[in-house]
Design a protein around this motif. Structure first.
Motif, PDB file in Angstrom:
ATOM      1  N   VAL A   1      -9.824   4.710  -0.814  1.00 38.48           N
ATOM      2  CA  VAL A   1     -10.051   5.067  -2.338  1.00 38.48           C
ATOM      3  C   VAL A   1     -10.345   3.594  -3.008  1.00 38.48           C
ATOM      4  CG1 VAL A   1      -8.966   5.999  -4.311  1.00 38.48           C
ATOM      5  CG2 VAL A   1      -8.761   6.962  -2.115  1.00 38.48           C
ATOM      6  N   VAL A   2      -9.305   2.808  -2.741  1.00 38.33           N
ATOM      7  CA  VAL A   2      -9.448   1.573  -3.471  1.00 38.33           C
ATOM      8  C   VAL A   2     -10.702   0.940  -3.306  1.00 38.33           C
ATOM      9  CG1 VAL A   2      -8.585  -0.912  -3.577  1.00 38.33           C
ATOM     10  CG2 VAL A   2      -7.066   1.142  -3.382  1.00 38.33           C
ATOM     11  N   SER A   3     -11.586   1.079  -2.256  1.00 38.16           N
ATOM     12  CA  SER A   3     -12.791   0.226  -1.924  1.00 38.16           C
ATOM     13  C   SER A   3     -13.924   0.972  -2.482  1.00 38.16           C
ATOM     14  CB  SER A   3     -12.757  -0.161  -0.519  1.00 38.16           C
ATOM     15  OG  SER A   3     -12.682   0.976   0.297  1.00 38.16           O
ATOM     16  N   ASP A   4     -13.706   2.215  -2.698  1.00 42.29           N
ATOM     17  CA  ASP A   4     -14.783   3.236  -3.319  1.00 42.29           C
ATOM     18  C   ASP A   4     -14.747   3.262  -4.644  1.00 42.29           C
ATOM     19  OD1 ASP A   4     -16.730   5.110  -3.648  1.00 42.29           O
ATOM     20  OD2 ASP A   4     -15.657   6.658  -2.318  1.00 42.29           O
ATOM     21  N   LYS A   5     -15.664   2.520  -5.535  1.00 45.34           N
ATOM     22  CA  LYS A   5     -15.712   2.668  -6.775  1.00 45.34           C
ATOM     23  C   LYS A   5     -16.188   3.902  -7.564  1.00 45.34           C
ATOM     24  CE  LYS A   5     -16.367  -2.427  -7.247  1.00 45.34           C
ATOM     25  NZ  LYS A   5     -17.408  -3.586  -7.777  1.00 45.34           N
ATOM     26  N   THR A   6     -16.775   4.722  -6.706  1.00 46.98           N
ATOM     27  CA  THR A   6     -17.347   5.979  -7.012  1.00 46.98           C
ATOM     28  C   THR A   6     -16.323   7.076  -6.756  1.00 46.98           C
ATOM     29  OG1 THR A   6     -18.219   6.895  -4.929  1.00 46.98           O
ATOM     30  CG2 THR A   6     -19.540   5.587  -6.249  1.00 46.98           C
ATOM     31  N   HIS A   7     -15.079   6.803  -6.313  1.00 47.02           N
ATOM     32  CA  HIS A   7     -14.178   7.786  -6.331  1.00 47.02           C
ATOM     33  C   HIS A   7     -13.352   8.099  -7.384  1.00 47.02           C
ATOM     34  CE1 HIS A   7     -10.551   9.952  -4.927  1.00 47.02           C
ATOM     35  NE2 HIS A   7     -11.034   9.913  -3.482  1.00 47.02           N
TER      36      HIS A   7
ATOM     37  N   THR B   1       0.903  -1.338   0.036  1.00 47.32           N
ATOM     38  CA  THR B   1      -0.006  -0.063   0.019  1.00 47.32           C
ATOM     39  C   THR B   1       0.630   1.182  -0.115  1.00 47.32           C
ATOM     40  OG1 THR B   1      -1.762  -1.155   1.403  1.00 47.32           O
ATOM     41  CG2 THR B   1      -1.924   1.293   1.344  1.00 47.32           C
ATOM     42  N   GLU B   2       2.012   1.257   0.593  1.00 44.75           N
ATOM     43  CA  GLU B   2       2.671   2.517   0.711  1.00 44.75           C
ATOM     44  C   GLU B   2       3.587   2.642  -0.692  1.00 44.75           C
ATOM     45  OE1 GLU B   2       5.464   2.561   4.068  1.00 44.75           O
ATOM     46  OE2 GLU B   2       4.150   3.230   5.310  1.00 44.75           O
ATOM     47  N   GLU B   3       3.907   1.335  -1.106  1.00 48.72           N
ATOM     48  CA  GLU B   3       4.408   1.910  -2.669  1.00 48.72           C
ATOM     49  C   GLU B   3       3.394   2.002  -3.449  1.00 48.72           C
ATOM     50  OE1 GLU B   3       6.588  -1.091  -6.083  1.00 48.72           O
ATOM     51  OE2 GLU B   3       6.265  -1.854  -4.077  1.00 48.72           O
ATOM     52  N   ALA B   4       2.268   1.780  -3.391  1.00 48.62           N
ATOM     53  CA  ALA B   4       1.225   2.221  -4.350  1.00 48.62           C
ATOM     54  C   ALA B   4       0.805   3.470  -4.024  1.00 48.62           C
ATOM     55  CB  ALA B   4      -0.103   1.116  -4.189  1.00 48.62           C
ATOM     56  N   THR B   5       0.864   3.820  -2.850  1.00 44.67           N
ATOM     57  CA  THR B   5       0.514   5.535  -2.436  1.00 44.67           C
ATOM     58  C   THR B   5       1.426   6.349  -2.967  1.00 44.67           C
ATOM     59  OG1 THR B   5      -0.307   4.799  -0.231  1.00 44.67           O
ATOM     60  CG2 THR B   5       0.251   6.922  -0.479  1.00 44.67           C
ATOM     61  N   VAL B   6       2.783   6.074  -2.972  1.00 50.63           N
ATOM     62  CA  VAL B   6       3.848   6.794  -3.815  1.00 50.63           C
ATOM     63  C   VAL B   6       3.471   6.970  -5.203  1.00 50.63           C
ATOM     64  CG1 VAL B   6       6.252   7.025  -4.387  1.00 50.63           C
ATOM     65  CG2 VAL B   6       5.347   6.207  -2.033  1.00 50.63           C
ATOM     66  N   LEU B   7       2.994   5.765  -5.959  1.00 52.12           N
ATOM     67  CA  LEU B   7       2.735   5.656  -7.395  1.00 52.12           C
ATOM     68  C   LEU B   7       1.509   6.537  -7.567  1.00 52.12           C
ATOM     69  CD1 LEU B   7       3.092   1.846  -7.992  1.00 52.12           C
ATOM     70  CD2 LEU B   7       4.745   3.767  -8.615  1.00 52.12           C
ATOM     71  N   LEU B   8       0.579   6.536  -6.690  1.00 47.62           N
ATOM     72  CA  LEU B   8      -0.821   7.347  -6.815  1.00 47.62           C
ATOM     73  C   LEU B   8      -0.309   8.934  -6.766  1.00 47.62           C
ATOM     74  CD1 LEU B   8      -3.688   7.577  -7.367  1.00 47.62           C
ATOM     75  CD2 LEU B   8      -4.067   7.465  -4.917  1.00 47.62           C
TER      76      LEU B   8
ATOM     77  N   GLN C   1       1.271  10.230  -9.698  1.00 51.03           N
ATOM     78  CA  GLN C   1       0.228  10.828 -10.811  1.00 51.03           C
ATOM     79  C   GLN C   1      -0.381  11.963 -10.658  1.00 51.03           C
ATOM     80  OE1 GLN C   1      -2.121   7.057 -12.306  1.00 51.03           O
ATOM     81  NE2 GLN C   1      -0.874   5.816 -11.197  1.00 51.03           N
ATOM     82  N   VAL C   2      -0.681  12.353  -9.288  1.00 46.93           N
ATOM     83  CA  VAL C   2      -1.556  13.377  -9.125  1.00 46.93           C
ATOM     84  C   VAL C   2      -0.499  14.562  -8.600  1.00 46.93           C
ATOM     85  CG1 VAL C   2      -3.603  12.333  -8.680  1.00 46.93           C
ATOM     86  CG2 VAL C   2      -2.192  12.695  -6.677  1.00 46.93           C
ATOM     87  N   ASN C   3       0.556  14.491  -8.959  1.00 43.28           N
ATOM     88  CA  ASN C   3       1.692  15.642  -8.613  1.00 43.28           C
ATOM     89  C   ASN C   3       1.747  15.851  -7.104  1.00 43.28           C
ATOM     90  OD1 ASN C   3       2.488  15.856 -11.459  1.00 43.28           O
ATOM     91  ND2 ASN C   3       0.583  16.772 -11.815  1.00 43.28           N
ATOM     92  N   GLY C   4       1.558  15.175  -6.210  1.00 38.40           N
ATOM     93  CA  GLY C   4       1.530  15.098  -4.876  1.00 38.40           C
ATOM     94  C   GLY C   4       0.557  16.033  -4.272  1.00 38.40           C
ATOM     95  N   LEU C   5      -0.755  16.234  -4.958  1.00 38.56           N
ATOM     96  CA  LEU C   5      -1.668  17.072  -4.591  1.00 38.56           C
ATOM     97  C   LEU C   5      -2.687  16.320  -3.920  1.00 38.56           C
ATOM     98  CD1 LEU C   5      -2.624  19.074  -7.795  1.00 38.56           C
ATOM     99  CD2 LEU C   5      -1.449  19.882  -5.945  1.00 38.56           C
ATOM    100  N   MET C   6      -2.486  15.145  -3.327  1.00 39.69           N
ATOM    101  CA  MET C   6      -3.402  14.389  -2.678  1.00 39.69           C
ATOM    102  C   MET C   6      -2.835  13.790  -1.304  1.00 39.69           C
ATOM    103  SD  MET C   6      -5.920  11.306  -3.893  1.00 39.69           S
ATOM    104  CE  MET C   6      -6.952  10.354  -2.678  1.00 39.69           C
ATOM    105  N   LYS C   7      -3.299  14.372  -0.077  1.00 40.66           N
ATOM    106  CA  LYS C   7      -2.728  13.740   1.227  1.00 40.66           C
ATOM    107  C   LYS C   7      -3.242  12.197   1.389  1.00 40.66           C
ATOM    108  CE  LYS C   7      -0.239  17.130   2.645  1.00 40.66           C
ATOM    109  NZ  LYS C   7       1.086  17.066   2.936  1.00 40.66           N
ATOM    110  N   VAL C   8      -2.566  11.067   1.516  1.00 36.20           N
ATOM    111  CA  VAL C   8      -3.149   9.982   1.469  1.00 36.20           C
ATOM    112  C   VAL C   8      -2.207   9.116   2.458  1.00 36.20           C
ATOM    113  CG1 VAL C   8      -3.781   7.768   0.318  1.00 36.20           C
ATOM    114  CG2 VAL C   8      -3.738  10.087  -0.838  1.00 36.20           C
TER     115      VAL C   8
ATOM    116  N   ALA D   1      -5.832   4.179  -8.288  1.00 39.69           N
ATOM    117  CA  ALA D   1      -5.413   3.545  -7.112  1.00 39.69           C
ATOM    118  C   ALA D   1      -5.204   1.981  -7.355  1.00 39.69           C
ATOM    119  CB  ALA D   1      -6.012   4.045  -5.958  1.00 39.69           C
ATOM    120  N   LYS D   2      -6.313   1.665  -7.798  1.00 34.76           N
ATOM    121  CA  LYS D   2      -6.573  -0.010  -8.043  1.00 34.76           C
ATOM    122  C   LYS D   2      -5.291  -0.864  -8.621  1.00 34.76           C
ATOM    123  CE  LYS D   2      -9.749  -3.727  -8.691  1.00 34.76           C
ATOM    124  NZ  LYS D   2      -8.879  -4.543  -9.648  1.00 34.76           N
TER     125      LYS D   2
END
Length: 394
Positions: free
Chosen positions: A290-296, A265-272, A275-282, A302-303
């Protein structure tokens, strides 16, 4: 009041069993600088919704003096101000030294007392006292009897005070630990497996069913007591590799590695974030939301990032398993058993490779079904509480 408490302090989730109730919270806390604003004054509603709004003030000799203070716990902590959230550092380990597991356990015990007392009487006093017998576990990757004893002694100090906030009502809970037992993660699971009914082995027996389908070929939970088993307990921050002969762990052959869902998850968080240029605090917990929310709006990104990271992490776990079964157990095992929350996440990446490996060394693979896999350790601790650790002497 007297309580037997089983607490599985996972890096992702803390699970607890008290009086046959199993409940959990994300292993996340957030420090508050001021008392929470009262938005609901109905005591009944505040008790009913306590799991989603657990707010406490902790004073305890088991944590640093600077850690005494006001916190929101678990579900409440991950709903706001993600940049201020504290969770377990899965890279550093040393769970026995952290304050977070202590804060989680004290808060959840207080939660149990408040909910039980209100459900029984329909009201709450201002103060309660509880005397607890507590069992927990730390990863095999860091386990030693000295470290286990250090964590035990932290809890056994007197004077743990938890103030639970319920709107305008404050309830103070004084907690004393009469006895504490800390064991090695993975070991309690064998007791949980032995206590299960036959359904836990249905998929296994179907997979290995021979053409003649004779009764002797059907494995039953009680048979595990006679077997040499190599356990692969895949968690969030660590994967535990436990070798047991019957119910006895072969300590020199038990170990752990910093592998698991949290690392993926930490590796995937970095990848995400890239992709959004660091604009999302995760953080780890919110990323999984985010992964479980299909409407996000970032669900697909993220998936995909998580799939890539899981594949990489699964390869590490596979290599570790093969190496440890050979070097720690000499390939002399009757059963390779996989469980833990990570076993669900990694099954599609690992199952076929581990099945092939088991076939090569002439053993069998038991992949514990999803409904059972997550809670084996806390169920095992609860069994040990009643039958071994805190059993009343005649």
């Amino acid at each position: 009041m007297n309580m037997k408490v089983a607490a599985d302090i996972g890096n992702s989730t803390t699970k607890m069993i008290v009086d046959d109730e199993l409940f959990s919270q994300p292993s996340v806390i957030r420090r508050l600088m001021r008392k929470p604003q009262v938005t609901e004054t109905d005591l009944n509603k505040n008790v009913v919704n306590l799991d989603e709004n657990l707010t406490v003030h902790i004073t305890s000799p088991a944590i640093k003096e600077t850690s005494d203070g006001l916190y929101v716990i678990g579900q409440k902590a991950i709903t706001t101000d993600l940049d201020k959230v504290q969770n377990m550092n899965i890279k550093l380990g040393n769970k026995h030294k952290h304050d977070l597991p202590v804060i989680m356990i004290l808060s959840m015990i207080a939660r149990k007392i408040v909910k039980d007392e209100f459900n029984e009487t329909g009201e709450l006093a201002s103060n309660y006292e509880a005397v607890c017998e507590l069992s927990s576990a730390i990863p095999a990757s860091e386990f030693s009897f000295e470290k286990a004893e250090l964590l035990e002694k932290r809890f056994e100090k007197d004077g743990h005070t938890v103030v639970v906030y319920l709107g305008e009502k404050k309830v103070t809970v004084q907690i004393t630990f009469k006895k504490v037992k800390v064991t090695q993660e993975g070991v309690p699971a064998i007791f949980a497996l032995l206590s299960e009914d036959a359904s836990i082995l249905e998929e296994f027996n179907e997979m290995y069913k021979k053409e003649d389908d004779v009764k002797e070929d059907v494995l039953e939970p009680k048979d595990l007591k006679k077997m040499k088993i190599f356990h692969v307990d895949i968690g969030d921050g660590t994967t535990e590799f436990i070798y047991t002969d019957g119910v006895n762990p072969i300590l020199d052959a038990c170990s752990g590695e910093k592998r698991g869902v949290g690392h993926a998850t930490e590796e995937a968080t970095v990848l995400l974030n890239e992709q959004v240029n660091g604009l999302m605090k995760v953080n780890r917990q919110s990323f999984m939301g985010v992964v479980s929310d299909k409407t996000h709006n970032l669900h697909d990104e993220a998936k995909n990032a998580l799939d890539v990271a899981k594949g990489s992490q699964a390869n590490f776990i596979l290599d570790d398993t093969i190496e440890k079964v050979a070097n720690k157990a000499g390939n002399n095992i009757d059963l390779l058993v996989v469980y833990g929350g990570g076993s669900i996440q990694f099954k599609k990446y690992l199952f076929n490779d581990l099945k092939e490996f088991a076939d090569q060394i002439k053993t069998k693979l038991l992949w514990v079904p999803e409904k059972k896999a997550v809670n084996l350790n806390v169920i095992g601790l609860d069994i040990l509480n009643r039958k071994v650790f805190f059993r009343k002497k005649r």
